[in-house]
Design an enzyme around this catalytic site. Structure first.
Site: not given
Length: 432
Positions: A29, A203
């Site tokens: 990420d 998320e």
């Protein structure tokens, strides 16, 4: 040029030429995206030791233009007991934290501290007074702890004279909102969800304004458009306490396989809303056949809103892209390494499609994506790098990001029947 501590970009097989990838080891990420003092900062989930997930720390790279990246030493390191999970950075211009001064404001990272025994996730601070080159962890950490094992990915911004945190409650399929005056003491405001797609954990949320609407981005894994990882978004309003969605319609940010956990940059010039995602998918990320690194970022894209659809426009590369554009209502092109290895993109049966079955590997993943479109001719733009293709159609309202695998690179374009107004840059044109 992408540079790393050991020198210029390598030429390993599949190494992208204008997408950021670390010199070596694992990356996922994007974190802490921010612009400050002439630099775009890209922090990212990183394993400094191995080419698989683990030892989660914040890697770091900077760029003046979102393409000429310089990788820097690890910014925030894990410990034996804890990992440094996703989060965001802000510039504390008013010195609300007391970490810096008004003359030299602190760059403050707000990140999730993950207990390696999976007992708890809580939110912590670290600050830098040298433009992100070194960080000091706050002695009063954690600053937000609800005693939950799944509570992560804070995106923080300054809104209406207060700090606003947007954060995920993954197992509940919820996004929570908190407010603070100093980044250290937080008050819960409200929750959003569950709604729309709930086939996996929620998320990496992001809340921001586009025009007269507010947008809430939520990444989802599994449960994406086709398999594994995906990102949905909601449109609505932020009333200072809660996000009120216009509807619960499913809107996908990307219809391809390989765009996940993306967020937008804070503090950009002219308040441009620039998005960057992780170009992979948890279904096969760990076995992705690249060495000595694993993981890359998508193209940076400026977001705008047209009606009820986000429009994604790639940020221009200083030297241009290898790309092809065309229009069609029933036709296609092939972007080829040779006659046997190629990607096919076009429209058939009133569906936009991308077929990567001739440019994929042994990993188990769908190689055909199809999206229903309105009747009539549409515009299609495809940007090609070593190891990936990114499709922007209908003016950027429909996007597909896909990893591809060929022995060398996709270097030529072959128009098929029905492909009109063909324009090619940085690639050869061939004919069947």
């Amino acid at each position: 040029m992408i540079t790393h501590p050991s020198g210029a970009l390598g030429d390993e097989k599949y190494r992208p030429q204008f997408h950021f990838a670390p010199e070596k080891n694992w990356m996922n990420d994007p974190n802490g995206l921010i612009y400050y003092k002439g630099e775009y900062h890209l922090f990212f989930q990183h394993n400094p030791k191995e080419n698989v997930w683990g030892n989660m720390s914040w890697g770091h790279a900077v760029s003046p233009d979102l393409f000429s990246w310089q990788e820097l030493p690890v910014a925030i390191t894990c410990t034996e007991e804890t990992g440094i999970f996703s989060g965001s950075t802000v510039i504390d211009y008013t010195n609300s934290t007391g970490f810096g001064s008004v003359e030299n404001p602190a760059m403050v990272a707000i990140y999730t501290e993950h207990k390696n025994d999976k007992s708890k996730q809580s939110q912590c601070l670290a600050f830098s007074l040298d433009n992100g080159r070194t960080f000091t962890k706050y002695e009063g950490n954690p600053v937000l702890d609800i005693n939950s094992p799944d509570f992560r990915d804070p995106k923080v911004q300054w809104v209406e004279n207060q700090w606003l945190m947007t954060i995920a409650r993954p197992d509940l399929h919820q996004i929570s909102f908190f407010t603070s005056h100093n980044l250290k003491e937080w008050k819960h405001l409200s929750d959003f969800g569950p709604t729309a797609e709930v086939g996996g954990c929620w998320e990496c949320p992001d809340l921001f304004q586009l025009g007269d609407k507010w947008v809430l981005i939520v990444s989802l894994n599994p449960g994406g458009y086709q398999v594994g990882s995906g990102t949905q978004y909601f449109l609505g309003q932020w009333n200072g306490k809660k996000f009120i969605a216009d509807d619960v319609k499913t809107r996908w940010l990307d219809y391809g396989r390989d765009n996940y956990a993306g967020i937008t940059f804070n503090n950009t010039p002219q308040d441009r809303r620039i998005f960057l995602g992780w170009m992979s998918n948890w279904e096969y990320a760990h076995t992705f056949p690249t060495q000595p690194w694993r993981g890359a970022m998508t193209l940076p894209r400026e977001l705008s809103l047209h009606g009820d659809r986000i429009i994604q426009t790639p940020i221009n590369h200083p030297n241009g892209f290898p790309e092809v554009s065309f229009t069609t209502s029933d036709g296609a092109i092939r972007i080829c390494e040779n006659n046997e290895r190629y990607v096919e993109i076009g429209v058939r049966n009133q569906k936009l499609y991308i077929d990567t079955s001739r440019a994929w590997c042994d990993l188990d993943a769908p190689t055909l994506q199809e999206i229903a479109i309105e009747k009539g001719e549409i515009d299609i733009r495809v940007i090609v790098d070593r190891g990936s293709v990114e499709v922007f159609a209908v003016g950027g309202a429909i996007v597909l990001t896909n990893l591809v695998f060929v022995e060398t690179a996709l270097t030529s374009v072959q128009p098929l029947a029905g492909a009109n107004n063909l324009k090619v840059a940085g690639l050869q044109t061939t004919h069947a």
